[in-house]
Design an enzyme around this catalytic site. Structure first.
Site, PDB file in Angstrom:
ATOM      1  CG  ASP A   1      -1.580  -1.634   2.531  1.00  0.00           C
ATOM      2  OD1 ASP A   1      -1.011  -0.543   2.657  1.00  0.00           O
ATOM      3  OD2 ASP A   1      -2.629  -1.912   3.142  1.00  0.00           O
TER       4      ASP A   1
ATOM      5  CG  ASP B   1       0.588   4.281   3.076  1.00  0.00           C
ATOM      6  OD1 ASP B   1      -0.655   4.203   3.077  1.00  0.00           O
ATOM      7  OD2 ASP B   1       1.191   5.357   3.207  1.00  0.00           O
TER       8      ASP B   1
END
Ligand SMILES: [Zn+2]
Length: 268
Positions: free
Chosen positions: A207, A209
């Site tokens: 991802d 973050d």
């Protein structure tokens, strides 16, 4: 002389990597580890695998007994450890699905037992270069040869968890030039080094973050998203682990053992 096992701390998706695994329950002078060690083989080479969060993923990052985990590995003769983990990216070019092999870490955890040297003997670990360059070089080369998106020369920020970063924290870390964020990379790496072990983190980006500055379309991470992306990419992590285990030279030529006073290993 029997080959010593290669240590792997990992998640639930990795059990099936092992051929003919035997479960070994151990206690340590630092308390119980996260789980048993599974002794098996990958491609004919002995491997010691421990689920870092326990089987069924019941131990959150801030509750992991890292000292016990590393001591248990030492009790079965491990000198080289691979630490696959899920991380968030702080940089657009470190895209989900790619694998980062950090060269540096920044510790943003607190309250974790992060040394074996609690006295009366006082030692100060040399930590300028905390990761094993030999393991890192091998993982980078094998990963590239296998067609994986590999990144080197990055800094892993280890946060306490279990919550994810705020946008301000994430932006701050990104502006420092750091690369990825995780919750388990510290103190695993320094405890390994205190035992004279080699350690490499194999960080799978799941991802971005808390988001990417200037990219409002990128949504902040959720636990469900981490699990989804990790599961979708587990085959890449497995492939890399198999390649690294297969490619390990018999003897270490790095300075991980000699760079500091190794803490005495506990007997099995
Ligand atoms: Zn090393």
């Amino acid at each position: 002389m029997a080959q010593e096992p290669v240590g792997i701390f990992g998640g639930s998706g990795l059990y099936e990597l092992l051929e003919g695994a035997e479960e070994v329950r151990l206690d340590t002078p630092f308390g119980p580890p996260s789980d048993a060690i599974f002794l098996g083989e990958i491609g004919g080479r002995p491997v010691a695998f421990m689920p870092r969060h326990g089987r069924g993923h019941t131990i959150p990052p801030h509750k992991i007994n890292f000292r016990a985990n590393l001591q248990a590995m030492s009790q079965v003769g491990v000198s080289r450890v691979l630490g696959p983990a899920a991380v968030g990216s702080l940089r657009a070019e470190l895209a989900p699905g790619s694998i980062v092999i950090p060269d540096q870490f920044v510790d943003r955890t607190w309250g974790r037992a992060d040394t074996f040297w609690d006295g009366p003997q006082v030692e100060h670990l040399a930590a300028a270069h905390p990761y094993c360059p030999e393991l890192g070089d091998l993982a980078e080369a094998r990963g590239r040869a296998a067609g994986l998106a590999m990144h080197r020369g990055q800094t892993l920020v280890v946060i306490q968890g279990p919550r994810f970063n705020t946008s301000a924290e994430s932006t701050s870390y990104s502006r420092q030039g750091w690369g990825v964020v995780g919750m388990t990379g510290y103190p695993e790496v320094v405890l390994a080094r205190e035992l004279g072990m080699c350690y490499a983190s194999l960080a799978l980006v799941t991802d971005y973050d808390a988001g990417l500055e200037g990219s409002p379309e990128v949504k902040p991470v959720s636990h469900q998203e981490v699990l989804r992306v990790f599961a979708a990419n587990i085959d890449r992590v497995k492939a890399l682990l198999s390649e690294v285990v297969a490619g390990l030279p018999e003897l270490r030529s790095c300075a991980c053992l000699s760079s500091s006073t190794p803490f005495p290993r506990s007997a099995s």
